[in-house]
Design an enzyme around this catalytic site. Structure first.
Site, PDB file in Angstrom:
ATOM      1  N   HIS A 203      29.577  27.578  87.422  1.00  0.00           N
ATOM      2  CA  HIS A 203      28.421  27.122  86.646  1.00  0.00           C
ATOM      3  C   HIS A 203      28.858  26.068  85.640  1.00  0.00           C
ATOM      4  O   HIS A 203      29.798  26.279  84.869  1.00  0.00           O
ATOM      5  CB  HIS A 203      27.784  28.296  85.903  1.00  0.00           C
ATOM      6  CG  HIS A 203      26.644  27.896  85.020  1.00  0.00           C
ATOM      7  ND1 HIS A 203      25.392  27.582  85.513  1.00  0.00           N
ATOM      8  CD2 HIS A 203      26.577  27.718  83.675  1.00  0.00           C
ATOM      9  CE1 HIS A 203      24.601  27.243  84.512  1.00  0.00           C
ATOM     10  NE2 HIS A 203      25.294  27.314  83.383  1.00  0.00           N
ATOM     11  N   GLN A 291      19.393  13.758  96.171  1.00  0.00           N
ATOM     12  CA  GLN A 291      19.734  14.520  97.374  1.00  0.00           C
ATOM     13  C   GLN A 291      19.219  13.862  98.652  1.00  0.00           C
ATOM     14  O   GLN A 291      19.071  14.523  99.676  1.00  0.00           O
ATOM     15  CB  GLN A 291      19.186  15.947  97.267  1.00  0.00           C
ATOM     16  CG  GLN A 291      19.803  16.750  96.144  1.00  0.00           C
ATOM     17  CD  GLN A 291      19.218  18.149  96.021  1.00  0.00           C
ATOM     18  OE1 GLN A 291      18.709  18.708  96.988  1.00  0.00           O
ATOM     19  NE2 GLN A 291      19.277  18.705  94.825  1.00  0.00           N
ATOM     20  N   CYS A 444      15.172  19.598  72.032  1.00  0.00           N
ATOM     21  CA  CYS A 444      14.562  19.074  73.254  1.00  0.00           C
ATOM     22  C   CYS A 444      13.923  20.262  73.961  1.00  0.00           C
ATOM     23  O   CYS A 444      13.673  21.292  73.335  1.00  0.00           O
ATOM     24  CB  CYS A 444      15.590  18.348  74.126  1.00  0.00           C
ATOM     25  SG  CYS A 444      16.941  19.404  74.690  1.00  0.00           S
TER      26      CYS A 444
END
Length: 482
Positions: A203, A291, A444
């Site tokens: 991760h 992608q 944010c």
């Protein structure tokens, strides 16, 4: 003592004798380990032709149905008999109450040498049960009486659960899965695990420790439900220095593709060092701008990884992936994982050449890639807490001090729509005249980009902080206190 008859995945009995023996051994060992983690003792486990007979001291149907390599698991009663008449009476005596006032059918499978056929057994049992029922209905019965006759024993089925199929975990090597915790990467991890591969999770912490802890919770749920025959590892890398480098040196439209390339580079170095056979991603063709087929080809060509990269979801659309997430019990967990603040939310290039990508990567400080690949953190998924897996940052805070300067770093449209009271937009800030003796709190959506900016401001002497988990988490906390 509950007894179960496990039908293994259809491909296992078709393997060579040596491979078949290895797979059965691995499957039984995985069953034993999974049950032991639930404090259930496996009393008996033996292979009977192409099936496995299991006895446990407590009910374990659902646990057995979560083991890769299992096609179907059935709770059974084991009956011994001398002749057809005795067998039929034994079956009928145990199923009369189940068929009472209902339409039924008798299904029989048989192997071994007997003086009767499967149809003979079905007829004898049906004749004994019919007076108590609403009759025989082979096409649409209310209930089925299912029996398997093997030698001088018969197995009367009761509760049945379908397993995932596939191959036993650990029979096909080890994989390092790029894991965000959203819908895609957990399903990709599950699919590669189904093929017998033990998976660990890599991760990248993109800024918000809260989002990364949510990802860890998904990894733990996936492991508890499906991977409990071994101890999966959760490996984290602080990617914020690389993100800052990209934002400083790479044009807006190329950032997402460059970020993907750096993810491959770091993953490849870690996978090589730790001895993984492959890297797995949750990429689906053209699901995101980075992608597209052209971009995936360019990234892999530019990076030239030593590890093979597997993409189990390459042909899936988002709806199919989400449906799989529901089926394997992860949807509710993955849906809580917030998307990190994008470094390029719009106008991402959809076609880049490997030469262009290489030239962009050359702008970056490659020593950062080496450093990030060497500064990974490893925890055991089962024993670590989310806080141990992903420690917080000193720049993150959970509340806003009263005398703070509050800065919204989202888009101006989002700022106009729902800014916090007293907040000013980043575009309005004159940092040359910003007081250095007051706390500066940035936020944010999820806390990723605001953390990067807080670090940058601290380097310039400001008392800068980022709101942990972003605006959504902060407002959720306010709702709880009301």
């Amino acid at each position: 003592m509950p007894t179960y008859l496990i039908t293994v995945a259809g491909e296992i009995p078709l393997k060579s004798k040596k491979t078949r023996s290895r797979l059965y051994y691995r499957l039984i060992d995985n069953i034993r380990r999974r049950l032991a983690r639930r404090n259930i003792t496996l009393q008996v486990a033996k292979v009977i032709d192409a099936k496995i007979l299991v006895e446990t001291q407590v009910e374990a149907l659902q646990e057995l149905s979560r083991v890769f390599g299992v096609h179907r698991v059935s709770e059974v009663q084991v009956l011994e008999f001398r002749d057809l008449g005795e067998l039929a009476k034994e079956i009928a005596s145990r199923t009369i109450e189940h068929v009472r006032d209902r339409k039924f059918a008798v299904r029989v499978k048989r192997s071994g040498r007997h003086g009767f056929t499967s149809l003979d057994v079905a007829r004898e049992v049906g004749a004994l049960l019919k007076p108590y029922s609403k009759g025989v209905d082979l096409e649409n019965p209310d209930i089925e009486v299912e029996v398997e006759v093997r030698g001088n024993k018969a197995y009367l089925y009761s509760n049945v659960a379908m397993g995932p199929g596939g191959l036993p975990l650990g029979s096909s090597g080890r994989a390092l899965v790029l894991f965000s915790g959203g819908f895609d990467s957990p399903v990709a991890a599950w699919m590669i695990a189904k093929r017998g591969v033990e998976v660990d999770f890599l991760h990248y912490v993109m800024g918000s420790s809260e989002v990364s802890r949510q990802a860890f919770s998904v990894a733990r749920k996936l492991s508890e439900e499906w991977l409990s025959s071994y101890n999966p590892r959760f490996i984290t890398v602080d990617f914020t220095p690389l993100i800052a480098e990209i934002e400083e040196r790479i044009e807006w439209s190329y950032r997402q593709v460059v970020l993907r390339a750096l993810m491959y580079m770091v993953a490849d170095k870690i996978a090589t060092e730790l001895g993984y056979n492959t890297i797995v991603t949750g990429e689906a063709l053209s699901q995101a701008s980075s992608q597209t087929l052209a971009n995936l080809v360019a990234v892999e060509s530019a990076v030239s990884p030593r590890s093979i990269i597997l993409r189990p979801l390459i042909g899936f659309d988002k709806e199919e992936i989400i449906e799989y997430s529901r089926r394997i019990g992860l949807y509710d967990y993955s849906s809580r994982v917030a998307e990190t603040c994008a470094i390029a939310p719009t106008h991402v290039v959809t076609r880049i050449s490997s030469e262009k990508l290489k030239s962009l990567i050359e702008r970056l400080d490659v020593r950062l890639v080496e450093r990030m690949a060497g500064e990974y953190r490893v925890v055991d998924v089962f024993s670590a807490s989310p806080e141990e897996a992903v420690p917080g940052y000193s720049e993150e805070i959970d509340s806003i001090p009263g005398d703070s300067i509050i800065i919204d770093v989202r888009s101006y449209e989002e700022y106009k729509r729902d800014a916090l009271p007293g907040a000013i937009h980043l575009s309005m800030v004159d940092f040359n005249n910003l007081p250095r003796d007051k706390p500066v709190v940035l936020y944010c959506t999820t806390g990723g980009i605001s953390l990067l900016l807080a670090r940058e401001l601290r380097g310039k002497g400001f008392k800068a902080y980022s709101l942990r988990g972003g605006l959504a988490r902060y407002r959720a906390g306010l709702e709880k206190t009301r």
